[in-house]
Design an enzyme around this catalytic site. Sequence first.
Site: not given
Length: 427
Positions: A281, A284-286, A289
């Site tokens: 994940q 997706e998180e990066r 951001g």
Amino acid sequence: MASSYSRLLVRSRIGARGRLALSPKYYSESAARKTLCSPPTQDIIYAQEHYSLRESLRKIIEKNINPFVDKWEEAGLFPAHTVFKLLGQAGFLGINRPTEYGGLGLDFSYNIAVAEELGSIRCGGIPMAIGVQTDMATPALARFGSDELKRQFLVPTIAGDMVACLGISEVGAGSDVANIKTKAVKNGDDYIINGGKMWITNGCQADWMCLLANTDDGPAHKNKSLICLPMKLPGIQVAKKIDKLGMRSSDTAQIFFEDVRVPRKYLIGDEGMGFTYQMLQFQEERMWGVAAVLVPMQNIIQETIQYTSQRKIFAQSVLHNQSVHFRLAELETEIELVRSLLYRCVAQYIQGNDTTKLASMAKLKAGRLVREVTDSCLQFWGGMGFTNEVLISRMYRDMRLLSIGAGADEVMLSVICKYMGTIPGKK
């Protein structure tokens, strides 16, 4: 992308529930400029529906969020349950989640469109808190959780009835996820959890935590599991709300666990796979951001242009100086380069490719660029930029976190080097 969304509209799922009032038309060029997003024609990842989604979200932000941001920043807390319920009712907390659990069932490019528009909120803390809810605490649950677990935790989180947080970082384990010490020991049909978590966004208001804990004493990359942890259980102590440099309106907590008993059926996916799920994940998180800082950077530049065109030194506007307008042009160019890298990364990701290298590059560059943008623009604001009365000073504090959270710059460089094959002793 457009066809799948059109089919969704044909089914009238959104219209029937009154969740999203999507316009059938593109933004006008002037509206696109006003919102500081690219015109919808020829975008590499966006279609008409993406812009309609953003328009719907912008209306909520302008009416229900931005008028209160200053008050929430001063208080050091925004009402997460109220804001999340509003967003949940409008469908913004489950963009790419399955429809059977209350999501819209769209691809990840729509998450990125939403993340960009959240950047129009006039602080960094609230978008970050929303991102934790949508793209950090719930992806593993949505992918690997049991049906029972999804209905108990994912459904109300998408609806905005629950606030979620992600329990990964610890005092001695931030970027080094493998070094966490929190343990979940089997005891009959339960786990007994002991340890603590640090830097937990939404931690003071959360109803449940996606917790990463060691479930055995095996190798560090194979002994960890993700667990849905209700935050009202006995033995959970929110030790303090951390006083931060920026992101003031987002609550960040230090949390301790002492003999917390949680059913083993709250395990997400397979035991021992928590580290792997978490790494999956991170892509997706990066990307999320990076998307979330594009509009703030452009807002900062636009407001700096307006201010420096009026502010005069030695009988001419500050903007008239070549060093100023050249620097702003350079920064604007860098923003578009980051946007292009992000869009390329997202396009490859939704086609099923491993984009770890590109996502790490985008986050590295965005984290460094946002520091350049805020620092350069604050300088052009002069003494006014050093006050809390203008957006630039708030973003100067808030945006600094991007180079630290979700993997520090140095971690991004290590990941990129790994993919390049340049780390000594590793092939």
